[in-house]
Write a protein that holds these residues in place. Structure first.
Motif, PDB file in Angstrom:
ATOM      1  N   THR A 174       0.832  -1.201   0.000  1.00  0.00           N
ATOM      2  CA  THR A 174       0.000   0.000   0.000  1.00  0.00           C
ATOM      3  C   THR A 174       0.868   1.252   0.000  1.00  0.00           C
ATOM      4  OG1 THR A 174      -0.143   0.141   2.407  1.00  0.00           O
ATOM      5  CG2 THR A 174      -1.762  -1.253   1.288  1.00  0.00           C
ATOM      6  N   ARG A 175       0.203   2.376  -0.172  1.00  0.00           N
ATOM      7  CA  ARG A 175       0.896   3.668  -0.254  1.00  0.00           C
ATOM      8  C   ARG A 175       1.108   4.248   1.144  1.00  0.00           C
ATOM      9  NH1 ARG A 175      -1.971   9.320  -2.035  1.00  0.00           N
ATOM     10  NH2 ARG A 175      -0.222  10.686  -1.471  1.00  0.00           N
ATOM     11  N   TRP A 176       2.322   4.735   1.383  1.00  0.00           N
ATOM     12  CA  TRP A 176       2.580   5.455   2.625  1.00  0.00           C
ATOM     13  C   TRP A 176       2.005   6.870   2.536  1.00  0.00           C
ATOM     14  CZ3 TRP A 176       8.514   4.739   3.847  1.00  0.00           C
ATOM     15  CH2 TRP A 176       8.797   3.361   3.953  1.00  0.00           C
ATOM     16  N   THR A 177       1.400   7.312   3.622  1.00  0.00           N
ATOM     17  CA  THR A 177       1.102   8.734   3.795  1.00  0.00           C
ATOM     18  C   THR A 177       1.800   9.200   5.072  1.00  0.00           C
ATOM     19  OG1 THR A 177      -0.995   8.121   4.839  1.00  0.00           O
ATOM     20  CG2 THR A 177      -1.064   8.706   2.499  1.00  0.00           C
ATOM     21  N   HIS A 178       1.634  10.463   5.434  1.00  0.00           N
ATOM     22  CA  HIS A 178       2.557  11.058   6.395  1.00  0.00           C
ATOM     23  C   HIS A 178       1.810  11.764   7.530  1.00  0.00           C
ATOM     24  CE1 HIS A 178       4.943  10.215   2.887  1.00  0.00           C
ATOM     25  NE2 HIS A 178       4.257  11.115   2.210  1.00  0.00           N
ATOM     26  N   LEU A 179       2.057  11.325   8.741  1.00  0.00           N
ATOM     27  CA  LEU A 179       1.390  11.887   9.909  1.00  0.00           C
ATOM     28  C   LEU A 179       1.874  13.297  10.230  1.00  0.00           C
ATOM     29  CD1 LEU A 179       1.600   8.706  12.192  1.00  0.00           C
ATOM     30  CD2 LEU A 179      -0.477   9.632  11.130  1.00  0.00           C
ATOM     31  N   ASN A 180       3.125  13.579   9.933  1.00  0.00           N
ATOM     32  CA  ASN A 180       3.726  14.857  10.339  1.00  0.00           C
ATOM     33  C   ASN A 180       4.304  15.632   9.161  1.00  0.00           C
ATOM     34  OD1 ASN A 180       5.720  12.893   9.988  1.00  0.00           O
ATOM     35  ND2 ASN A 180       7.128  13.844  11.434  1.00  0.00           N
ATOM     36  N   GLU A 181       3.664  15.517   8.001  1.00  0.00           N
ATOM     37  CA  GLU A 181       4.207  16.136   6.790  1.00  0.00           C
ATOM     38  C   GLU A 181       4.435  17.631   6.952  1.00  0.00           C
ATOM     39  OE1 GLU A 181       2.905  16.930   2.113  1.00  0.00           O
ATOM     40  OE2 GLU A 181       1.913  15.360   3.281  1.00  0.00           O
ATOM     41  N   ASN A 182       3.555  18.330   7.625  1.00  0.00           N
ATOM     42  CA  ASN A 182       3.614  19.790   7.688  1.00  0.00           C
ATOM     43  C   ASN A 182       4.352  20.315   8.917  1.00  0.00           C
ATOM     44  OD1 ASN A 182       2.101  20.233   5.260  1.00  0.00           O
ATOM     45  ND2 ASN A 182       0.262  19.638   6.379  1.00  0.00           N
ATOM     46  N   ASP A 183       5.116  19.457   9.587  1.00  0.00           N
ATOM     47  CA  ASP A 183       5.798  19.892  10.805  1.00  0.00           C
ATOM     48  C   ASP A 183       6.984  20.809  10.531  1.00  0.00           C
ATOM     49  OD1 ASP A 183       4.016  18.462  12.275  1.00  0.00           O
ATOM     50  OD2 ASP A 183       5.465  17.102  13.192  1.00  0.00           O
ATOM     51  N   SER A 184       7.671  20.623   9.413  1.00  0.00           N
ATOM     52  CA  SER A 184       8.885  21.408   9.151  1.00  0.00           C
ATOM     53  C   SER A 184       9.226  21.339   7.677  1.00  0.00           C
ATOM     54  CB  SER A 184      10.063  20.858   9.972  1.00  0.00           C
ATOM     55  OG  SER A 184      10.458  19.581   9.481  1.00  0.00           O
ATOM     56  N   LEU A 185      10.230  22.109   7.296  1.00  0.00           N
ATOM     57  CA  LEU A 185      10.714  22.054   5.917  1.00  0.00           C
ATOM     58  C   LEU A 185      11.222  20.658   5.584  1.00  0.00           C
ATOM     59  CD1 LEU A 185      11.585  23.391   3.244  1.00  0.00           C
ATOM     60  CD2 LEU A 185      13.752  23.976   4.360  1.00  0.00           C
ATOM     61  N   PHE A 254       3.464  -9.153  -7.621  1.00  0.00           N
ATOM     62  CA  PHE A 254       3.120  -8.213  -6.559  1.00  0.00           C
ATOM     63  C   PHE A 254       1.966  -7.330  -7.030  1.00  0.00           C
ATOM     64  CE2 PHE A 254       7.445  -7.894  -4.145  1.00  0.00           C
ATOM     65  CZ  PHE A 254       7.480  -9.281  -4.044  1.00  0.00           C
ATOM     66  N   VAL A 255       1.150  -6.895  -6.096  1.00  0.00           N
ATOM     67  CA  VAL A 255       0.053  -5.970  -6.369  1.00  0.00           C
ATOM     68  C   VAL A 255       0.271  -4.708  -5.547  1.00  0.00           C
ATOM     69  CG1 VAL A 255      -2.434  -5.579  -6.106  1.00  0.00           C
ATOM     70  CG2 VAL A 255      -1.602  -7.790  -6.935  1.00  0.00           C
ATOM     71  N   TYR A 256       0.126  -3.566  -6.189  1.00  0.00           N
ATOM     72  CA  TYR A 256       0.285  -2.290  -5.491  1.00  0.00           C
ATOM     73  C   TYR A 256      -1.051  -1.562  -5.468  1.00  0.00           C
ATOM     74  CZ  TYR A 256       1.686   2.438  -4.370  1.00  0.00           C
ATOM     75  OH  TYR A 256       1.781   3.676  -3.786  1.00  0.00           O
ATOM     76  N   LEU A 257      -1.443  -1.068  -4.283  1.00  0.00           N
ATOM     77  CA  LEU A 257      -2.736  -0.402  -4.106  1.00  0.00           C
ATOM     78  C   LEU A 257      -2.517   1.040  -3.655  1.00  0.00           C
ATOM     79  CD1 LEU A 257      -4.687  -3.183  -2.141  1.00  0.00           C
ATOM     80  CD2 LEU A 257      -4.619  -2.814  -4.613  1.00  0.00           C
ATOM     81  N   PRO A 258      -2.424   2.006  -4.580  1.00  0.00           N
ATOM     82  CA  PRO A 258      -2.225   3.397  -4.165  1.00  0.00           C
ATOM     83  C   PRO A 258      -3.422   3.973  -3.429  1.00  0.00           C
ATOM     84  CG  PRO A 258      -2.648   3.267  -6.525  1.00  0.00           C
ATOM     85  CD  PRO A 258      -2.493   1.854  -6.046  1.00  0.00           C
ATOM     86  N   GLN A 259      -4.599   3.329  -3.596  1.00  0.00           N
ATOM     87  CA  GLN A 259      -5.800   3.855  -2.946  1.00  0.00           C
ATOM     88  C   GLN A 259      -5.892   3.468  -1.474  1.00  0.00           C
ATOM     89  OE1 GLN A 259      -5.628   1.394  -5.107  1.00  0.00           O
ATOM     90  NE2 GLN A 259      -7.258  -0.143  -4.890  1.00  0.00           N
ATOM     91  N   VAL A 260      -5.069   2.532  -1.031  1.00  0.00           N
ATOM     92  CA  VAL A 260      -5.056   2.142   0.389  1.00  0.00           C
ATOM     93  C   VAL A 260      -3.850   2.806   1.035  1.00  0.00           C
ATOM     94  CG1 VAL A 260      -4.974   0.247   2.046  1.00  0.00           C
ATOM     95  CG2 VAL A 260      -6.155  -0.059  -0.151  1.00  0.00           C
ATOM     96  N   GLN A 261      -4.098   3.583   2.057  1.00  0.00           N
ATOM     97  CA  GLN A 261      -3.029   4.382   2.666  1.00  0.00           C
ATOM     98  C   GLN A 261      -2.572   3.786   3.988  1.00  0.00           C
ATOM     99  OE1 GLN A 261      -4.379   8.447   2.912  1.00  0.00           O
ATOM    100  NE2 GLN A 261      -4.742   8.607   0.704  1.00  0.00           N
ATOM    101  N   ALA A 262      -1.279   3.916   4.245  1.00  0.00           N
ATOM    102  CA  ALA A 262      -0.676   3.472   5.504  1.00  0.00           C
ATOM    103  C   ALA A 262       0.031   4.678   6.112  1.00  0.00           C
ATOM    104  CB  ALA A 262       0.305   2.326   5.262  1.00  0.00           C
ATOM    105  N   PRO A 263      -0.602   5.381   7.052  1.00  0.00           N
ATOM    106  CA  PRO A 263       0.003   6.589   7.629  1.00  0.00           C
ATOM    107  C   PRO A 263       1.225   6.254   8.481  1.00  0.00           C
ATOM    108  CG  PRO A 263      -2.381   6.479   8.042  1.00  0.00           C
ATOM    109  CD  PRO A 263      -1.954   5.125   7.559  1.00  0.00           C
TER     110      PRO A 263
END
Length: 487
Positions: A174-185, A254-263
C-alpha cells in the motif's frame, strides 16, 4: 595537461549520461502512471473471501519508547475476525520499551486478542532476523508488517487481503502517507520525494509488469512466497528490497494499491533522516550487487531488465551527482581557457535538457497529491527538494560505496518521536562530525564556483552551483542546529 582536461570532461560526461538514463526511465514510469490514473475509475474491490485466512501482524520494534503503545494499539484495533488474527510484537528492545510493550500486550490479551510479545535471545540479523524468528512462532497464512512509526487504519486488512485473488500473488503493498508532513521544511521535502515514489514509480512499475518492491512496511505477504523465495536474509540493510527481487525472479507477482493508505511518521531531524538515508542507499547498493547479475540473466523482457537496472542502481545517482559537482568548478576554468572544448560544452548543455523528465515526474506526482493546489507552488518545493537531495549526496555516496564494497555496518534504526518531539532527543545521534565540516567546506567551494562563473561571464553552470550551495548549506545548517538541540 590536455590529457587531464579530457579525463575530467569524459568523467563528467559519463556521470551526466547515467543521470540522463535514470531521468528517462522515470519519464517512462510517469507515462505509465498517468495512463493508470487516467483510466476510468476501477471497479469495486474483490469480494471478501468466504472464509477469512489466518493473518499474522508483525510489529518489529527496537527501543521505541515514544511510539510502542501507539503501534500496538493501532494493530489491536484492526477490524478482522479475532479467531483468524495473530499479532506479534517482535521486541528486540533493551530499554523500557520492553515493559511498555508487555503492559500493552497484557491489556489487549485480556480483551481476548491473540497477541504475543516475542523476545529473542539476541538481535542477530536485526529486523530481518526478527521477522524470520517471528515466522517460526506463528501459523499465519498471510503476514502483515508494520514498523513502529506506522498507524494502520482499522480496515487495513479487510481492504488488502481480498486482493490475493490468485495463488501467484505474493505481496500486496500500500501507499505510505505522512502523519507529520507539515511539521517542518524537512518533513515537507521528504513527503514530496516519497509521494513521487508511491504515486509514480510503484504505480508505473506495477502497470508495466516491472519489478516493484515491498517497502518494508505497510504491506501483506503470502507466507508461502516468503518461504519459497528463501526467507528473510540479513546480508543487506534493505531486507525488503532483497526479498522482493528474489520473489519476483521466481513465479511471484506483486500488487500495489495506491488507494489504500498506511500513515506513518517522517524523520523529524536531519540526523534521523541521514540514518534512514544511509540504510536505504547502502542497502540498495548491496542488493544491486547481489541481484543485478541474476536480473540480467533472467528471462524478463529488455524493458523490465532496463528498469530493474536503474531501480537497483538508483542510489548510485548520488555518486554521479557528487562527481559532477566536484568537477563542475574546474570545468568553469577549462571552458574559459581551453576553447577547443567548446563543442563539448555545447553538447553537454543539450544533454542537461534531459533533466526535464525529472521535472515532469515530480510535477505529475505533486499534482496527483495536490490536485487543487495553485501551480506556482510546485517550483519552489521542487527546487528545494532538488537542492537538499544534492546536499545529501556526500553522505549518501559514502553509503553507496560501503554497500558496493560489502563493508559491514550495523542496522541503525530511524529514531521516532511520536507525540513527544522534545523527549525524542534521547534516541538522537549527534550529526556534527568530520562529514559535517566537509559539507560546510563544500558549500564554500560551490560558492567559489558561482564567483568564478560570474567573473568569467560564464553562466552555464550557475544554476547547478546555486542549487549545490543551497543544498549543502541547508544540510550543514540543520546538522549544526540539530546537533546543538541534541546536547
Amino acid at each position: 595537461m590536455k590529457e587531464l582536461e579530457i579525463l575530467l570532461l569524459a568523467l563528467y560526461g559519463l556521470c551526466l549520461l547515467f543521470v540522463l538514463g535514470f531521468s528517462l526511465t522515470q519519464f517512462q514510469l510517469t507515462r505509465l502512471a498517468r495512463r493508470a490514473f487516467g483510466q476510468p475509475r476501477p471497479g469495486p474491490p474483490p469480494p471478501p473471501p468466504a472464509v477469512w485466512p489466518r493473518v499474522t501482524v508483525q510489529l518489529p520494534l527496537y527501543n521505541e519508547v515514544f511510539v510502542v503503545e501507539r503501534i500496538i494499539t493501532a494493530a489491536a484495533r484492526l477490524d478482522y475476525p479475532a479467531d483468524r488474527l495473530h499479532i506479534q510484537v517482535l521486541d528486540d528492545s533493551t530499554d523500557e520499551t520492553v515493559a511498555l510493550a508487555a503492559a500493552a500486550v497484557a491489556r489487549f490479551r485480556a480483551q481476548g486478542l491473540r497477541i504475543d510479545q516475542v523476545r529473542r535471545p539476541d538481535r542477530t540479523g536485526y529486523k530481518a532476523g526478527a521477522l524470520a524468528y517471528g515466522l517460526t512462532q506463528t501459523d499465519g497464512e498471510f503476514i502483515a508488517i508494520f514498523d513502529a512509526d506506522f498507524v494502520p487504519e482499522p480496515d487495513f486488512l479487510r481492504r488488502t487481503v481480498p486482493y490475493f485473488t490468485s495463488p501467484e500473488i505474493g505481496v500486496v503493498q500500500t501507499r505510505w502517507t505522512h502523519l507529520n508532513e507539515n511539521d517542518s521544511l524537512l518533513t515537507r521535502l521528504q513527503a514530496f520525494g516519497l509521494n513521487a515514489h508511491f504515486l509514480i514509480e510503484q504505480v508505473g512499475r506495477n502497470l508495466g509488469g516491472h519489478f516493484i518492491n515491498f517497502n518494508g512496511t505497510g504491506g501483506v505477504w503470502r507466507r508461502q512466497c516468503i518461504e519459497q523465495a528463501g526467507g528473510w536474509h540479513a546480508d543487506t540493510l534493505t531486507e525488503d528490497l532483497d526479498l522482493s527481487y528474489r520473489a519476483q525472479l521466481g513465479p511471484w507477482r506483486f500488487v500495489y494499491l495506491p488507494q489504500v493508505q498506511a500513515p506513518a511518521e517522517l524523520p523529524a531531524t536531519l540526523d534521523a533522516l541521514k540514518s534512514q538515508q544511509y540504510r536505504w542507499t547502502k542497502g540498495a547498493a548491496e542488493t544491486a550487487r547481489k541481484h543485478l547479475g541474476a536480473v540480467l540473466r533472467s528471462g524478463k523482457s529488455f524493458s523490465t531488465k532496463l528498469h530493474a537496472v536503474f531501480h537497483l542502481l538508483n542510489s548510485t545517482v548520488f555518486v554521479a551527482i557528487l562527481v559532477m559537482a566536484l568537477l563542475s568548478v574546474p570545468l568553469v576554468l577549462i571552458r574559459e581557457y581551453a576553447s577547443e572544448f567548446q563543442p563539448v560544452f555545447r553538447l553537454a548543455a543539450v544533454c542537461v535538457l534531459g533533466f526535464l523528465p525529472l521535472t515532469y515526474y515530480f510535477y505529475t506526482a505533486w499534482r496527483l497529491d495536490r490536485p487543487t493546489a495553485p501551480g506556482w507552488q510546485f517550483a519552489p518545493r521542487f527546487l528545494l527538494f532538488l537542492a537538499v537531495s544534492m546536499g545529501l549526496c556526500l553522505h549518501n555516496t559514502r553509503a553507496v560505496l560501503a554497500g558496493l564494497a560489502r563493508r559491514p555496518t550495523a542496522f541503525i534504526r530511524t529514531p521516532k518521536m511520536g507525540a513527544a518531539p522534545a523527549a525524542g532527543r534521547r534516541y538522537r545521534t549527534r550529526s556534527f562530525s568530520a562529514q559535517t565540516v566537509l559539507e560546510g567546506l563544500l558549500t564554500l567551494y560551490f560558492g567559489f564556483g558561482i564567483g568564478l562563473g560570474i567573473y568569467f561571464g560564464s553562466y552555464g553552470l550557475l544554476p547547478f552551483h546555486s542549487l549545490l550551495v543551497l543544498g549543502f548549506g541547508t544540510v550543514f545548517y540543520y546538522s549544526v542546529r540539530h546537533n546543538r538541540a541534541a546536547l
